[in-house]
Design an enzyme around this catalytic site. Structure first.
Site, PDB file in Angstrom:
ATOM      1  CE  LYS A 186       0.221  -4.618   3.040  1.00 52.66           C
ATOM      2  NZ  LYS A 186      -0.144  -5.986   2.560  1.00 52.66           N
ATOM      3  CB  THR A 242      -0.891   0.013   1.261  1.00 58.46           C
ATOM      4  OG1 THR A 242      -1.494   1.291   1.403  1.00 58.46           O
ATOM      5  CG2 THR A 242      -0.093  -0.271   2.525  1.00 58.46           C
ATOM      6  CG  ASP A 243      -0.993   5.027  -1.133  1.00 62.03           C
ATOM      7  OD1 ASP A 243      -1.616   4.435  -0.226  1.00 62.03           O
ATOM      8  OD2 ASP A 243      -1.511   5.946  -1.812  1.00 62.03           O
ATOM      9  CE1 TYR A 274      -3.107  -2.762   5.886  1.00 61.11           C
ATOM     10  CE2 TYR A 274      -3.053  -0.401   5.395  1.00 61.11           C
ATOM     11  CZ  TYR A 274      -3.085  -1.718   4.969  1.00 61.11           C
ATOM     12  OH  TYR A 274      -3.092  -2.001   3.627  1.00 61.11           O
TER      13      TYR A 274
HETATM   14  P1  NAD Z   1      -9.485  -7.540   2.571  1.00 60.45           P
HETATM   15  O1  NAD Z   1      -9.437  -7.261   4.038  1.00 60.45           O
HETATM   16  O2  NAD Z   1     -10.735  -7.305   1.816  1.00 60.45           O
HETATM   17  O3  NAD Z   1      -9.088  -9.079   2.314  1.00 60.45           O
HETATM   18  C1  NAD Z   1      -8.050  -9.718   3.001  1.00 60.45           C
HETATM   19  C2  NAD Z   1      -8.177 -11.214   2.773  1.00 60.45           C
HETATM   20  O4  NAD Z   1      -7.090 -11.868   3.446  1.00 60.45           O
HETATM   21  C3  NAD Z   1      -9.463 -11.813   3.364  1.00 60.45           C
HETATM   22  O5  NAD Z   1     -10.044 -12.728   2.452  1.00 60.45           O
HETATM   23  C4  NAD Z   1      -8.999 -12.519   4.611  1.00 60.45           C
HETATM   24  O6  NAD Z   1      -9.808 -13.626   4.976  1.00 60.45           O
HETATM   25  C5  NAD Z   1      -7.597 -12.946   4.208  1.00 60.45           C
HETATM   26  N1  NAD Z   1      -6.709 -13.137   5.367  1.00 60.45           N
HETATM   27  C6  NAD Z   1      -6.547 -12.312   6.424  1.00 60.45           C
HETATM   28  N2  NAD Z   1      -5.675 -12.850   7.302  1.00 60.45           N
HETATM   29  C7  NAD Z   1      -5.262 -14.028   6.766  1.00 60.45           C
HETATM   30  C8  NAD Z   1      -4.367 -15.048   7.189  1.00 60.45           C
HETATM   31  N3  NAD Z   1      -3.720 -14.942   8.352  1.00 60.45           N
HETATM   32  N4  NAD Z   1      -4.183 -16.103   6.387  1.00 60.45           N
HETATM   33  C9  NAD Z   1      -4.843 -16.221   5.204  1.00 60.45           C
HETATM   34  N5  NAD Z   1      -5.721 -15.305   4.760  1.00 60.45           N
HETATM   35  C10 NAD Z   1      -5.933 -14.218   5.528  1.00 60.45           C
HETATM   36  O7  NAD Z   1      -8.267  -6.731   1.972  1.00 60.45           O
HETATM   37  P2  NAD Z   1      -8.102  -6.045   0.527  1.00 60.45           P
HETATM   38  O8  NAD Z   1      -8.642  -4.664   0.594  1.00 60.45           O
HETATM   39  O9  NAD Z   1      -8.553  -6.971  -0.510  1.00 60.45           O
HETATM   40  O10 NAD Z   1      -6.517  -5.921   0.477  1.00 60.45           O
HETATM   41  C11 NAD Z   1      -5.717  -6.932  -0.106  1.00 60.45           C
HETATM   42  C12 NAD Z   1      -4.263  -6.490  -0.069  1.00 60.45           C
HETATM   43  O11 NAD Z   1      -4.107  -5.274  -0.767  1.00 60.45           O
HETATM   44  C13 NAD Z   1      -3.718  -6.243   1.345  1.00 60.45           C
HETATM   45  O12 NAD Z   1      -2.413  -6.730   1.398  1.00 60.45           O
HETATM   46  C14 NAD Z   1      -3.745  -4.730   1.475  1.00 60.45           C
HETATM   47  O13 NAD Z   1      -2.747  -4.285   2.361  1.00 60.45           O
HETATM   48  C15 NAD Z   1      -3.470  -4.306   0.046  1.00 60.45           C
HETATM   49  N6  NAD Z   1      -3.983  -2.986  -0.361  1.00 60.45           N
HETATM   50  C16 NAD Z   1      -5.301  -2.678  -0.182  1.00 60.45           C
HETATM   51  C17 NAD Z   1      -5.791  -1.453  -0.639  1.00 60.45           C
HETATM   52  C18 NAD Z   1      -7.238  -1.073  -0.487  1.00 60.45           C
HETATM   53  O14 NAD Z   1      -7.605   0.072  -0.772  1.00 60.45           O
HETATM   54  N7  NAD Z   1      -8.118  -1.963  -0.078  1.00 60.45           N
HETATM   55  C19 NAD Z   1      -4.915  -0.546  -1.244  1.00 60.45           C
HETATM   56  C20 NAD Z   1      -3.571  -0.893  -1.404  1.00 60.45           C
HETATM   57  C21 NAD Z   1      -3.112  -2.116  -0.959  1.00 60.45           C
HETATM   58  O1  TDX Z   2     -16.633   5.981   7.956  1.00 59.50           O
HETATM   59  C1  TDX Z   2     -15.563   6.467   7.545  1.00 59.50           C
HETATM   60  N1  TDX Z   2     -15.433   7.822   7.466  1.00 59.50           N
HETATM   61  C2  TDX Z   2     -14.307   8.425   7.020  1.00 59.50           C
HETATM   62  O2  TDX Z   2     -14.236   9.659   6.969  1.00 59.50           O
HETATM   63  C3  TDX Z   2     -14.450   5.646   7.120  1.00 59.50           C
HETATM   64  C4  TDX Z   2     -14.546   4.143   7.183  1.00 59.50           C
HETATM   65  C5  TDX Z   2     -13.321   6.283   6.661  1.00 59.50           C
HETATM   66  N2  TDX Z   2     -13.227   7.634   6.625  1.00 59.50           N
HETATM   67  C6  TDX Z   2     -12.011   8.273   6.068  1.00 59.50           C
HETATM   68  C7  TDX Z   2     -10.685   7.795   6.601  1.00 59.50           C
HETATM   69  C8  TDX Z   2      -9.774   7.939   5.388  1.00 59.50           C
HETATM   70  O3  TDX Z   2      -9.306   9.266   5.293  1.00 59.50           O
HETATM   71  O4  TDX Z   2     -12.008   7.929   4.675  1.00 59.50           O
HETATM   72  C9  TDX Z   2     -10.685   7.681   4.194  1.00 59.50           C
HETATM   73  C10 TDX Z   2     -10.607   6.267   3.655  1.00 59.50           C
HETATM   74  O5  TDX Z   2     -10.735   5.392   4.768  1.00 59.50           O
HETATM   75  P1  TDX Z   2     -10.595   3.804   4.624  1.00 59.50           P
HETATM   76  O6  TDX Z   2     -11.605   3.312   3.648  1.00 59.50           O
HETATM   77  O7  TDX Z   2     -10.578   3.226   5.983  1.00 59.50           O
HETATM   78  O8  TDX Z   2      -9.190   3.673   3.882  1.00 59.50           O
HETATM   79  P2  TDX Z   2      -7.694   4.113   4.287  1.00 59.50           P
HETATM   80  O9  TDX Z   2      -7.526   4.262   5.733  1.00 59.50           O
HETATM   81  O10 TDX Z   2      -7.331   5.282   3.415  1.00 59.50           O
HETATM   82  O11 TDX Z   2      -6.904   2.779   3.813  1.00 59.50           O
HETATM   83  C11 TDX Z   2      -7.260   2.116   2.591  1.00 59.50           C
HETATM   84  O12 TDX Z   2      -6.383   2.414   1.550  1.00 59.50           O
HETATM   85  C12 TDX Z   2      -5.091   1.896   1.633  1.00 59.50           C
HETATM   86  C13 TDX Z   2      -7.335   0.600   2.805  1.00 59.50           C
HETATM   87  O13 TDX Z   2      -8.209   0.306   3.878  1.00 59.50           O
HETATM   88  C14 TDX Z   2      -5.978   0.027   3.055  1.00 59.50           C
HETATM   89  O14 TDX Z   2      -6.047  -1.400   3.118  1.00 59.50           O
HETATM   90  C15 TDX Z   2      -5.077   0.414   1.922  1.00 59.50           C
HETATM   91  O15 TDX Z   2      -3.771   0.007   2.212  1.00 59.50           O
END
Ligand code: NAD
Ligand code: TDX
Length: 328
Positions: free
Chosen positions: A149, A118-119, A145
């Site tokens: 990472k 992640t960034d 978190y």
């Molecule tokens: P998510 O929370 O939706 O999914 C995570 C998955 O990992 C789930 O299916 C969960 O059951 C599984 N998991 C958790 N712990 C585990 C373990 N110990 N063993 C096996 N499986 C396990 O997350 P996401 O949003 O899909 O993110 C996926 C990846 O991308 C992560 O590494 C996250 O850091 C990265 N990422 C997410 C975002 C974002 O905006 N969501 C942005 C950049 C990077």
């Molecule tokens: O109810 C809310 N109200 C609100 O203002 C929630 C859930 C979030 N927020 C704000 C917090 C952040 O500034 O919105 C922004 C986005 O929040 P999240 O969806 O929790 O994302 P963020 O914390 O930016 O992290 C996400 O992007 C990078 C993902 O959850 C991470 O897994 C990824 O690495």
């Protein structure tokens, strides 16, 4: 056919990845099915994959599955900042120790690894500059978190330099799209409005995120798997920066509500002000072009998906909001 092991393949980004990867690879998914994982996310490809319900903390299981693979794409993580503030322990176990287990197995069997990150590892940018994170930006994580990472990224780099494992890393900006858990900003807001609840914006809503569609993220991962330079890191980001206030107002408008029908609530501790990436390396070296270059139309499609999939999110919405309520 390439044998792919996808960790976290039942989560948001992993499931979207697997749905496409089955066209070109034999896919095994390893997923612990935490609150964030859902077998239904893989329903459309259930017959095309091997699904293993297990934990990346289980070194023996990881060893066995890595041994039978050519490539590992490592999505599994505890992914939610707010949860990490409440209880960081699972973040250490999964994001740090789990990644260590993957690295050791990859090293033993000389298997190619792509590590998803992640960034947020770079900390925050200020609101009054145009600056963006690059592959050279110093690590400066703010939350438990992002610190875990960052730790996992450092482990991958160290295993690459010290042991010569064939690894790449990508650090992507905020994702949105179908199958995202309702704890995250965009699905939380959409499902709140759909259930008659006013969205909650942390602090003033001035914080900025760069919204990248999950399909564009996964297309970048495929390019890196095909042509990425081993040992290298690639930043992924659409360039579509929006403040949380803008995102909230857009969701409300698209759902036919007044743009100011939200509440401001207590700010997130250590709340990063702004994330923005410079993805020039990915664009010029690997030819990545994001298809979702208009955030508002991607958002409208995402709203339609949540509107059409209430049975998918209704139960999780209740437990998630109960968890948020216990914390406030
Ligand atoms: P998510 O929370 O939706 O999914 C995570 C998955 O990992 C789930 O299916 C969960 O059951 C599984 N998991 C958790 N712990 C585990 C373990 N110990 N063993 C096996 N499986 C396990 O997350 P996401 O949003 O899909 O993110 C996926 C990846 O991308 C992560 O590494 C996250 O850091 C990265 N990422 C997410 C975002 C974002 O905006 N969501 C942005 C950049 C990077
Ligand atoms: O109810 C809310 N109200 C609100 O203002 C929630 C859930 C979030 N927020 C704000 C917090 C952040 O500034 O919105 C922004 C986005 O929040 P999240 O969806 O929790 O994302 P963020 O914390 O930016 O992290 C996400 O992007 C990078 C993902 O959850 C991470 O897994 C990824 O690495």
């Amino acid at each position: 056919m390439n044998r792919l092991l996808v960790t976290g393949g039942a989560g948001f980004i992993g499931a979207n990845f697997v749905q496409n990867a089955v066209r070109t690879s034999r896919v095994t998914v390893l997923d612990a099915l935490t609150y964030a994982g859902d077998r239904r996310n893989l329903e459309t490809v259930a017959d095309d994959i091997e699904f293993v319900h297990g934990d990346i903390g289980d070194a023996e299981l990881v060893d066995r599955l890595v041994k039978q693979s050519d490539t590992v794409v490592h999505f599994a993580a505890e992914s939610h900042v707010d949860n990490s503030l409440g209880d960081p322990a699972p973040f250490i176990r999964t994001n740090v120790v789990g990644t260590f287990n993957i690295l050791e197995a990859v090293r033993r069997y000389d298997v190619r690894l792509h590590h998803i990150s992640t960034d947020e590892v770079f900390g925050a940018l200020s609101l009054d500059t145009e600056s963006r994170f690059t592959e050279e930006t110093r690590y400066d994580p703010s939350s438990p978190y992002s610190a875990t990472k960052a730790s996992s990224d450092h482990l991958v780099r160290a295993w690459s330099r010290s042991y010569g494992i064939a690894a790449t890393i990508s650090n992507c900006a905020n994702n949105y799209g179908p199958y995202q858990h309702v704890e995250k900003l965009i699905p939380r807001h959409i499902t709140s409005v759909l259930t008659g609840v006013r969205p909650k914006v942390y602090g003033t809503g001035a914080n900025v995120r760069e919204w990248t569609h999950v399909d564009d993220h996964n297309a970048a991962v495929q390019l890196i798997l095909q042509n990425g330079r081993l040992g290298d890191t690639y930043l992924i980001g659409s360039g579509q920066e929006r403040s949380n206030k803008q995102v909230t107002e857009a969701i409300l408008r698209l759902l036919g509500q007044a743009a100011d029908a939200y509440d401001q609530v207590a700010d997130r501790p250590g709340h990063d002000l702004r994330y923005a990436t410079d993805s020039a390396k990915l664009r010029t070296e690997l030819g990545w072009i994001p298809q979702y270059d208009d955030f508002e139309s991607g958002l409208a499609q995402t709203i339609t998906w949540y509107r059409d999939h209430e049975p998918w999110w209704a139960a999780a919405k209740q437990t998630t909001e109960a968890r948020y309520a216990r914390r406030s």
